[in-house]
Write an enzyme that holds these catalytic residues in place. Structure first.
Site, PDB file in Angstrom:
ATOM      1  N   ASN A  48       0.434  -1.312   0.049  1.00  0.00           N
ATOM      2  CA  ASN A  48      -0.107  -0.082  -0.242  1.00  0.00           C
ATOM      3  C   ASN A  48       0.460   1.584  -0.071  1.00  0.00           C
ATOM      4  O   ASN A  48       0.220   2.155   0.473  1.00  0.00           O
ATOM      5  CB  ASN A  48      -0.973   0.212   1.074  1.00  0.00           C
ATOM      6  CG  ASN A  48      -1.652  -1.058   1.007  1.00  0.00           C
ATOM      7  OD1 ASN A  48      -2.656  -1.120   0.536  1.00  0.00           O
ATOM      8  ND2 ASN A  48      -1.527  -1.951   2.866  1.00  0.00           N
ATOM      9  N   HIS A 134     -14.280  -1.618   7.039  1.00  0.00           N
ATOM     10  CA  HIS A 134     -12.893  -2.458   7.927  1.00  0.00           C
ATOM     11  C   HIS A 134     -12.952  -3.185   8.933  1.00  0.00           C
ATOM     12  O   HIS A 134     -13.418  -2.536   9.843  1.00  0.00           O
ATOM     13  CB  HIS A 134     -10.970  -1.864   7.531  1.00  0.00           C
ATOM     14  CG  HIS A 134     -10.067  -2.428   7.534  1.00  0.00           C
ATOM     15  ND1 HIS A 134      -8.952  -2.396   9.070  1.00  0.00           N
ATOM     16  CD2 HIS A 134      -9.764  -2.778   6.889  1.00  0.00           C
ATOM     17  CE1 HIS A 134      -7.979  -2.613   8.349  1.00  0.00           C
ATOM     18  NE2 HIS A 134      -8.031  -2.754   7.389  1.00  0.00           N
ATOM     19  N   GLU A 180     -15.208   4.090   4.340  1.00  0.00           N
ATOM     20  CA  GLU A 180     -14.162   4.360   4.044  1.00  0.00           C
ATOM     21  C   GLU A 180     -14.763   5.038   3.095  1.00  0.00           C
ATOM     22  O   GLU A 180     -15.984   4.941   1.815  1.00  0.00           O
ATOM     23  CB  GLU A 180     -13.191   2.901   3.727  1.00  0.00           C
ATOM     24  CG  GLU A 180     -13.193   2.165   4.786  1.00  0.00           C
ATOM     25  CD  GLU A 180     -13.093   0.743   4.126  1.00  0.00           C
ATOM     26  OE1 GLU A 180     -11.926   0.268   3.060  1.00  0.00           O
ATOM     27  OE2 GLU A 180     -13.111  -0.530   5.554  1.00  0.00           O
ATOM     28  N   SER A 184     -10.763  -1.081   0.866  1.00  0.00           N
ATOM     29  CA  SER A 184      -9.913  -1.139   0.485  1.00  0.00           C
ATOM     30  C   SER A 184      -9.764  -2.255   0.036  1.00  0.00           C
ATOM     31  O   SER A 184      -7.941  -3.230  -0.110  1.00  0.00           O
ATOM     32  CB  SER A 184      -9.410  -1.637   2.424  1.00  0.00           C
ATOM     33  OG  SER A 184      -9.948  -2.915   3.007  1.00  0.00           O
ATOM     34  N   ASP A 209     -13.377   7.055   6.914  1.00  0.00           N
ATOM     35  CA  ASP A 209     -11.926   6.412   6.644  1.00  0.00           C
ATOM     36  C   ASP A 209     -11.629   6.745   5.358  1.00  0.00           C
ATOM     37  O   ASP A 209     -11.472   5.795   4.735  1.00  0.00           O
ATOM     38  CB  ASP A 209     -11.196   5.138   7.641  1.00  0.00           C
ATOM     39  CG  ASP A 209     -10.372   4.054   7.636  1.00  0.00           C
ATOM     40  OD1 ASP A 209      -9.851   4.473   7.316  1.00  0.00           O
ATOM     41  OD2 ASP A 209     -10.272   2.879   7.675  1.00  0.00           O
ATOM     42  N   HIS A 212      -6.663   4.221   2.078  1.00  0.00           N
ATOM     43  CA  HIS A 212      -6.311   4.106   0.736  1.00  0.00           C
ATOM     44  C   HIS A 212      -6.939   5.361  -0.194  1.00  0.00           C
ATOM     45  O   HIS A 212      -6.637   5.569  -1.511  1.00  0.00           O
ATOM     46  CB  HIS A 212      -7.432   3.073  -0.249  1.00  0.00           C
ATOM     47  CG  HIS A 212      -6.742   1.802   1.075  1.00  0.00           C
ATOM     48  ND1 HIS A 212      -5.510   1.480   1.259  1.00  0.00           N
ATOM     49  CD2 HIS A 212      -7.391   1.687   2.028  1.00  0.00           C
ATOM     50  CE1 HIS A 212      -6.136   0.774   1.972  1.00  0.00           C
ATOM     51  NE2 HIS A 212      -6.544   0.339   2.803  1.00  0.00           N
ATOM     52  N   LYS A 243       0.012   4.074   4.580  1.00  0.00           N
ATOM     53  CA  LYS A 243      -0.025   3.023   3.277  1.00  0.00           C
ATOM     54  C   LYS A 243       0.530   4.140   2.476  1.00  0.00           C
ATOM     55  O   LYS A 243       1.483   4.382   2.487  1.00  0.00           O
ATOM     56  CB  LYS A 243      -1.084   2.990   3.351  1.00  0.00           C
ATOM     57  CG  LYS A 243      -2.043   1.882   3.768  1.00  0.00           C
ATOM     58  CD  LYS A 243      -3.358   1.423   4.301  1.00  0.00           C
ATOM     59  CE  LYS A 243      -3.249   0.440   5.026  1.00  0.00           C
ATOM     60  NZ  LYS A 243      -4.661  -0.147   5.924  1.00  0.00           N
TER      61      LYS A 243
HETATM   62  C1  PLP Z   1      -4.720  -0.539   6.648  1.00  0.00           C
HETATM   63  C2  PLP Z   1      -6.050  -0.126   7.170  1.00  0.00           C
HETATM   64  C3  PLP Z   1      -6.092   0.336   8.495  1.00  0.00           C
HETATM   65  C4  PLP Z   1      -4.917  -0.478   9.712  1.00  0.00           C
HETATM   66  O1  PLP Z   1      -4.341   1.551   9.469  1.00  0.00           O
HETATM   67  P1  PLP Z   1      -2.900   0.891  10.356  1.00  0.00           P
HETATM   68  O2  PLP Z   1      -1.873   2.199  10.522  1.00  0.00           O
HETATM   69  O3  PLP Z   1      -2.561   0.017   9.231  1.00  0.00           O
HETATM   70  O4  PLP Z   1      -3.689  -0.327  11.141  1.00  0.00           O
HETATM   71  C5  PLP Z   1      -7.260   1.473   8.696  1.00  0.00           C
HETATM   72  N1  PLP Z   1      -8.396   0.945   7.732  1.00  0.00           N
HETATM   73  C6  PLP Z   1      -8.590   0.801   6.586  1.00  0.00           C
HETATM   74  C7  PLP Z   1      -9.441   0.619   5.967  1.00  0.00           C
HETATM   75  C8  PLP Z   1      -7.061  -0.014   6.292  1.00  0.00           C
HETATM   76  O5  PLP Z   1      -7.410  -0.667   4.886  1.00  0.00           O
END
Ligand code: PLP
Length: 401
Positions: A48, A134, A180, A184, A209, A212, A243
């Protein structure tokens, strides 16, 4: 002493039978385009690290300089031995980037969700999540003890029906909607404008969230919320530093009162050691690259790479180029595993994504594209994929979704 190993071994054997067992591989090198796993080199299409910032010279230099000055570990929670100025600088940078008053950094995106959601919702409240939210968002909602409802992925009519049904109860409880902005495992984008209008109509709050989307969308990589001008209408902007920013950590951005409240109520913030100041320094440097003209150039390269890959896989790609995530949905677990193994033999690393990360029968190759990939790498992946993906016209696989 009761021995439980036979039960665990039996559970693992069942996972094996179902094609669902996971294994750790020894990695000697993990770069945005190259992996060395168990002694063998692969082209990496599973990271990522969308902009290649994990290896960026300024990001590395910032981390090293901070280690030389401050050491590595923080020693205690920020509430116990004080809040390092680098955390404050990082949070001010995030807030400016997201165009909101304040931000709070956590040790991971996962910890952000686990701390934030239960701080804001409790057993008397309602949390409504997109079906594909997620795992950390689901776990945060569970931990809160709130009533949980799920709407089918991106189905805002069903979300509205849930909001409407709750309003009819007339009990005035708090409602938190969770989604999100870029999903993801599917790489599609939420209709944030419609979501915001809807939750406002029902007086609900919204957590988005941007794991991405941050770094990937917007003139400064600020993410979709700010790009769409919705930063004053989304109460809770969540994201990760791990990411597109290539570092480690998570954040929640919003109002000053919200951040002050989380400092007092988010247990994953309060009861966890502060992230190393060097990680804050690295994340700060990474955001500054993402905001600079260099970040815009990296994003342009990223989109060119996404377009080239989409052309190479033809109708296997989703209809819209929505993000840097290109899912190739094979359906059956064993088909995804076989495709992943064929890619591995050809020196390309794309793991099969299976249940429980995605629904049963929707196993897929999740290809992630980075600005760090060269045109030759993308072309090479396209050539290999064309030899292993079934011809979509001739050999329909059982795709249940
Ligand atoms: C990877 C991810 C997370 C978690 O983030 P980390 O910093 O890796 O713990 C949270 N939400 C989504 C949508 C993700 O893809």
């Amino acid at each position: 002493m009761v021995t439980f190993e036979p039960d665990l071994a039996a559970a693992l054997a069942r996972l094996d039978e179902q094609g669902l067992r996971r294994h750790l591989r020894a990695a000697e090198e993990i770069g945005p385009t190259r992996l060395v796993l168990d002694g063998k080199g692969y082209l990496n299409f599973a990271s990522n690290d969308y902009l290649g910032l994990a290896q960026h010279p300024r990001v590395r230099a910032a981390a090293k300089a901070a280690i030389d000055q401050f050491g590595v570990g923080s020693g205690a929670s920020r509430l116990v031995t004080g809040s390092h100025r680098l955390h404050a600088e990082l949070e001010a940078e995030i807030a400016g980037w997201k165009r909101v008053p304040r931000a709070l950094a956590f040790s991971s995106g996962y910890a952000t969700a686990l701390g934030t959601i239960p701080a804001l919702a409790g057993p008397r409240d309602l949390i409504i999540l997109d079906k594909l939210a997620h795992a950390c968002l689901i776990d945060g909602a569970r931990l809160s003890g709130a009533e949980m409802r799920v709407f089918p992925h991106q189905n805002l009519d069903r979300l509205e029906a849930l909001l409407e049904a709750n309003a009819r109860l007339g009990n005035g409880r708090n409602v938190l909607v969770v989604t999100e902005s870029v999903f993801s495992m599917d790489g599609d984008r939420a209709d944030l404008k419609a979501l915001v209008d809807l939750k406002d109509r029902y007086g609900a709050r919204l957590l988005v969230d941007e794991a991405h989307a941050a770094g990937v969308f917007g003139g400064a990589g600020e993410g979709l919320i700010s790009l769409l001008g919705l930063q004053d209408r989304v109460e809770l902007q969540m994201g990760t530093l791990s990411k597109a920013l290539g570092v480690c950590g998570g954040y929640l951005a919003g109002s000053a009162t919200l951040v002050d409240y989380l400092v007092n109520r988010a247990r994953s913030f309060i009861y966890s050691t502060a992230p190393p100041p060097a990680l804050a320094a690295a994340a700060l440097a990474a955001i500054r690259v993402a905001e600079a003209p260099e970040g815009a150039q990296l994003r342009q390269r990223l989109w060119t790479n996404v377009d080239e890959l989409r052309k190479a896989v033809g109708s296997w790609a989703p209809p819209e180029p929505a993000s840097a995530i290109v899912p190739l949905k094979l359906g059956l677990e064993k088909d995804a595993l076989a495709a992943s193994a064929a890619l591995r033999n050809a020196g390309i690393w794309i793991p099969a994504i299976r249940y429980p990360t995605v629904a049963k029968g929707t196993a897929r190759l999740r290809v992630t594209v980075s600005a760090a990939h060269s045109p030759a790498m993308i072309a090479g992946l396209g050539r290999v994929l064309r030899t292993i993906l079934p011809d979509p016209g001739r050999a329909p696989l059982e795709i249940t979704k």
